[in-house]
Design a protein around this motif. Structure first.
Motif, mmCIF file in Angstrom:
data_model
loop_
_atom_site.group_PDB
_atom_site.id
_atom_site.type_symbol
_atom_site.label_atom_id
_atom_site.label_comp_id
_atom_site.label_asym_id
_atom_site.label_seq_id
_atom_site.Cartn_x
_atom_site.Cartn_y
_atom_site.Cartn_z
ATOM 1 N N LEU D 59 0.833 -1.202 0.000
ATOM 2 C CA LEU D 59 0.000 0.000 0.000
ATOM 3 C C LEU D 59 0.866 1.251 0.000
ATOM 4 N N ILE D 60 1.794 1.288 0.939
ATOM 5 C CA ILE D 60 2.635 2.475 1.092
ATOM 6 C C ILE D 60 3.429 2.766 -0.172
ATOM 7 N N LYS D 65 4.202 5.385 -5.651
ATOM 8 C CA LYS D 65 4.309 5.270 -7.110
ATOM 9 C C LYS D 65 3.280 6.151 -7.804
ATOM 10 N N GLU D 66 2.077 6.122 -7.285
ATOM 11 C CA GLU D 66 1.001 6.893 -7.891
ATOM 12 C C GLU D 66 1.315 8.390 -7.837
ATOM 13 N N LEU D 67 1.820 8.842 -6.703
ATOM 14 C CA LEU D 67 2.166 10.252 -6.559
ATOM 15 C C LEU D 67 3.244 10.644 -7.567
ATOM 16 N N ILE D 68 4.274 9.837 -7.638
ATOM 17 C CA ILE D 68 5.376 10.121 -8.547
ATOM 18 C C ILE D 68 4.881 10.184 -9.990
ATOM 19 N N TYR D 109 4.181 13.363 1.912
ATOM 20 C CA TYR D 109 4.291 11.900 1.774
ATOM 21 C C TYR D 109 5.607 11.518 1.115
ATOM 22 N N ILE D 110 5.902 12.202 0.035
ATOM 23 C CA ILE D 110 7.146 11.909 -0.682
ATOM 24 C C ILE D 110 8.355 12.178 0.205
ATOM 25 N N HIS D 111 8.300 13.288 0.889
ATOM 26 C CA HIS D 111 9.407 13.651 1.775
ATOM 27 C C HIS D 111 9.599 12.617 2.873
ATOM 28 N N GLN D 112 8.475 12.198 3.443
ATOM 29 C CA GLN D 112 8.571 11.263 4.562
ATOM 30 C C GLN D 112 9.013 9.883 4.128
ATOM 31 N N ILE D 113 8.495 9.432 2.996
ATOM 32 C CA ILE D 113 8.864 8.072 2.594
ATOM 33 C C ILE D 113 10.341 8.001 2.271
ATOM 34 N N LYS D 114 10.900 9.085 1.793
ATOM 35 C CA LYS D 114 12.315 9.073 1.444
ATOM 36 C C LYS D 114 13.211 8.901 2.666
ATOM 37 N N ASP D 120 13.625 1.917 0.816
ATOM 38 C CA ASP D 120 14.525 0.889 0.282
ATOM 39 C C ASP D 120 13.780 -0.104 -0.594
ATOM 40 N N LEU D 121 12.490 -0.190 -0.384
ATOM 41 C CA LEU D 121 11.705 -1.180 -1.113
ATOM 42 C C LEU D 121 11.137 -0.622 -2.417
ATOM 43 N N VAL D 122 11.326 0.654 -2.635
ATOM 44 C CA VAL D 122 10.825 1.260 -3.876
ATOM 45 C C VAL D 122 11.761 0.897 -5.028
ATOM 46 N N PRO D 123 11.207 0.425 -6.126
ATOM 47 C CA PRO D 123 12.051 0.075 -7.293
ATOM 48 C C PRO D 123 12.840 1.295 -7.765
ATOM 49 N N ASP D 124 14.048 1.058 -8.229
ATOM 50 C CA ASP D 124 14.916 2.165 -8.609
ATOM 51 C C ASP D 124 14.326 3.034 -9.719
ATOM 52 N N ASP D 125 13.613 2.433 -10.652
ATOM 53 C CA ASP D 125 13.092 3.237 -11.759
ATOM 54 C C ASP D 125 12.045 4.236 -11.305
ATOM 55 N N VAL D 126 11.443 3.972 -10.170
ATOM 56 C CA VAL D 126 10.497 4.946 -9.635
ATOM 57 C C VAL D 126 11.242 6.041 -8.869
#
Lengths: 195, 195, 195, 195
Positions: D59-60, D65-68, D109-114, D120-126
DNA sequence: CATGAATGAGCCTTCATTCAT
DNA sequence: TATGAATGAAGGCTCATTCAT
C-alpha cells in the motif's frame, strides 16, 4: 561507584510500615499495595521492607495479625458487669460502633482481607479471635431467657451485620452519629435478638 | 452489484466471556482476572477478547451492567398483591435469599465491584437501580403502621445486611437452607423492623 | 547506628543506552526502537531500562534533550573574532559541516524527532536552542552591509537547508568531503546571502 | 449466524484509499497508518483493503508510485520556451512552490517516505523520476554560461533545499506567500546558482 | 469482490523480589 | 541492618493479516 549513608536503626519503622499499609488498603484496596510505593511512603528502600517482612504476603498477613491482637486486647477491658443485660449489650454495641468509626482504616483492612485470597493463608487460631466478649454475653442472655435461643455464631452474625451497615450509613453520610440514631439502630438489634 | 454474507459477532461467545468472568471473580476476586487466562477459559484468543470489550476495565464494567440489567428485570415480576403484609415481606425476603444463593456468583460480583475502584467508573444511572420493590413495600408497611417509621434507606440497609449475612452463613456451611432456618432468619428481620 | 554503602546509578549505562538509541534511530528510525531490543543491545534487562527512563516516550525525549545540551555547549567555543566576515561565516559553515558529518547519528536523531509526533512533547525551552551563534553572525553581517538585510530566521533557514543537503550529498556518496567541494558548496551559500 | 449486505463495486475506492492514506501520513506520519483505521476512514472493511493491496508495505509503496507518476506527468506541460532564462527558472520555481503548497500532503508523503525504511523497497526506476525538467533547464543555463557549471545533481539539490525550506517557512506561518516573498526567496536561489 | 470476526506475534510496561555492597 | 540498582516473570494491549462465508 559507591557512596555512603548513615542510618540509625529505628524500631518505629515497623509501625510506620503498618500505618502506611493501612492507609493504602483503605484508599485503594489490597491491589493498591505496591512494595516499592509503600517503601517510598514510609521513607525507606524497597529492600529494607524485606528486612521486616520476607514477602508481600507475609506483610499483609502480619499486619492483619497485629490488628487482631490489638483489637482483642482492647475489647477485653470495656465491659461493666453490674449493668442490666440490655445495657450491657448496648455498651458492647456502642463500643464496636466507636471502634469501627474511629479505627475505620483498621476495620476496613480486616473487612477487606476477609474477602481476599490472602485470608486463606491466615492461621486458623488468628481467624477465630474477636467475638469472645460477645459470645459470653450471648450465653448470659440466653441463660436468662432475654434473647432468642440461637447459635452464638448466628447472633454474632446478626450483630455484626447491623453494626457494619450502621457504620456504612454513617461513613456514607446518610446518617450522623448521635444518641438518637445510636438508639434507633440499637433498637433494631435488640428487637431482632430479644426472645 | 454484489451480494455477500458477513459473520456476526457471536452472542454465545459474549455470554461465555461473562460466565467465565463471573467464575473467576467468584473464585479469585477481581485481581484474578487475567485477560489471557480468561480467553483461554473461554476458548478464544486473547485478542478476540478485545473484539468484544475494548479493555479489561470495560469488560469488568460491562459485565456489571449486564448483571444489573438482568437482576432488575427479574425482580419486577415476583410480588403478589393479595398476601397479608408480613407474608409479602417474607416473599421478598425469600426471593432475595434464593437469588443470592442460586446466583451467588452474580451477587458476589456485584458485591465485590461495589468495594473496588472499578465502581467509580460505573455510570450513575446504573448504580442506583435495585431497591424499588423494597421501597414500595416499606412505604406500605409504614403507612399501615406495621413497621418502624424510619427512612427507607435504613430499612433497606437492615434488610440487606441480614440477607447478606444469612447467605454467608449458608455459603460457609454454617447453616443449611431449609424452611426452619429461613423462618428463623426472617424472624430476626421481622422483629427488627416491626413497629 | 549503621554505615552502609549504596550502589549508584551507572552513568556509563545511561550513555550506552543513549548510544544504542542513536544507532537504532539512525538505522531504522523511531519506529525501530523496541524497548526489549534496545535493552538487549545495551546488555541489560528490559526492566532496567525503566530504572533510567520511565517510558519509551521519556527515553526518546531525554535523548533529544541531551543531544541539544551537548550541541549547544560545543558550538559556543568555536568562533574566532579576528577573521574577516566571510571567513567567520565559512568557519561556522565548516564547523557545522563537520558536526553534521562526524555526528551524523546525532544530527539524524534531531532531524527525525523534529518531524515526529514526539516533538510536540518536547518542552519549548529545549526546542528553541541552537542558532544563537548564527544569529549573532547574521546581525553583524547585516550591520556591515555584507549580507542581505533579511530576517535571521530566513537566513538561518537558508543556511540550514544548504547545509543539510550538502551533508546528504556526502552521506549518499554523491560528493566527497574535500576542500574543493566545501568551497563550492560554501560559494552557493555566500552568493545566496551576500547583499 | 449471518446477515447479508449488498455492495456495488466501486473503482473510486482505490482513490479513496490513497486520499485517506495521504491524510493520515500528513497528520501522523507513517507510524500513524493502521490498516483497520484506514479502512474505517475509507468506509470499507479491513479485509477489503487487502483486495486492493496485498500488504501494508505494498500500500505504502503503491501510493508513492502513484504520486510520482502524477507529479511527473503534470510537470511536463508547464514550461514556456520563449522566456528569458532567469524567468524560465523562476517559472519552474513558482510552479514547484505552488505544487508544494497546494499539494502539501503529497509532498509531505514523498518527503517522509524518502526518510523511512520503506524507501529501500521502492524500485529504482520509480526513485529516479522527477527532476527531468530541472535538469534540462540546468543544462541550458550552463551552456549559456548563466549559472555555475556544476553537476546537475548538486544544482537540483540546492534548488530543492531552498524550495523545501521556503515551503516550511510558509507552512509554519513565519512567512506569507506573496509576490515580494517569492521574489526574495527566488533571489537567494538565483544568486546562489548564477555563474 | 466484499466482509467482520478472529488471531498470533509482538510490544510496552509493571512489580515483587534479589543482588551487591 | 540498610540500600538503590537490577531483573525475570508476567500482564494488558495493538495490529497486520487471515478466515470463513
Amino acid at each position: 561507584m559507591y557512596i555512603c549513608t548513615v542510618r540509625i536503626k529505628d524500631e518505629t519503622k515497623r509501625l510506620a510500615i503498618v500505618e502506611n499499609t493501612l492507609d493504602i488498603v483503605f484508599e485503594k484496596g489490597f491491589a493498591g499495595i505496591k512494595m516499592a510505593g509503600l517503601a517510598k511512603d514510609v521513607g525507606i528502600s524497597p529492600s529494607t521492607l524485606y528486612v521486616y517482612y520476607k514477602s508481600k504476603e507475609e506483610l499483609i498477613i502480619s499486619v492483619f495479625k497485629e490488628l487482631i491482637k490489638n483489637k482483642t486486647v482492647q475489647s477485653e477491658k470495656d465491659i461493666d458487669k453490674d449493668l442490666p443485660y440490655k445495657l450491657k449489650l448496648k455498651t458492647l454495641w456502642l463500643y464496636w460502633i466507636n471502634v469501627s468509626i474511629n479505627q475505620s482504616k483498621e476495620m476496613s483492612y480486616i473487612h477487606q482481607i476477609k474477602q481476599s485470597p490472602y485470608y486463606d493463608l491466615v492461621p486458623d487460631d488468628v481467624k477465630d479471635i474477636g467475638y469472645s466478649v460477645g459470645f459470653e454475653l450471648f450465653d448470659l442472655g440466653k441463660k436468662e431467657g432475654l434473647i432468642k435461643n440461637v447459635d452464638n455464631e448466628i447472633l454474632a452474625t446478626i450483630m455484626s451485620a447491623l453494626l457494619m451497615q450502621t457504620v456504612t450509613l454513617i461513613t456514607n453520610k446518610k446518617m450522623t452519629l448521635n444518641k438518637k440514631n445510636s438508639d434507633l439502630m440499637f433498637s433494631f438489634l435488640w428487637d431482632a435478638m430479644k426472645g
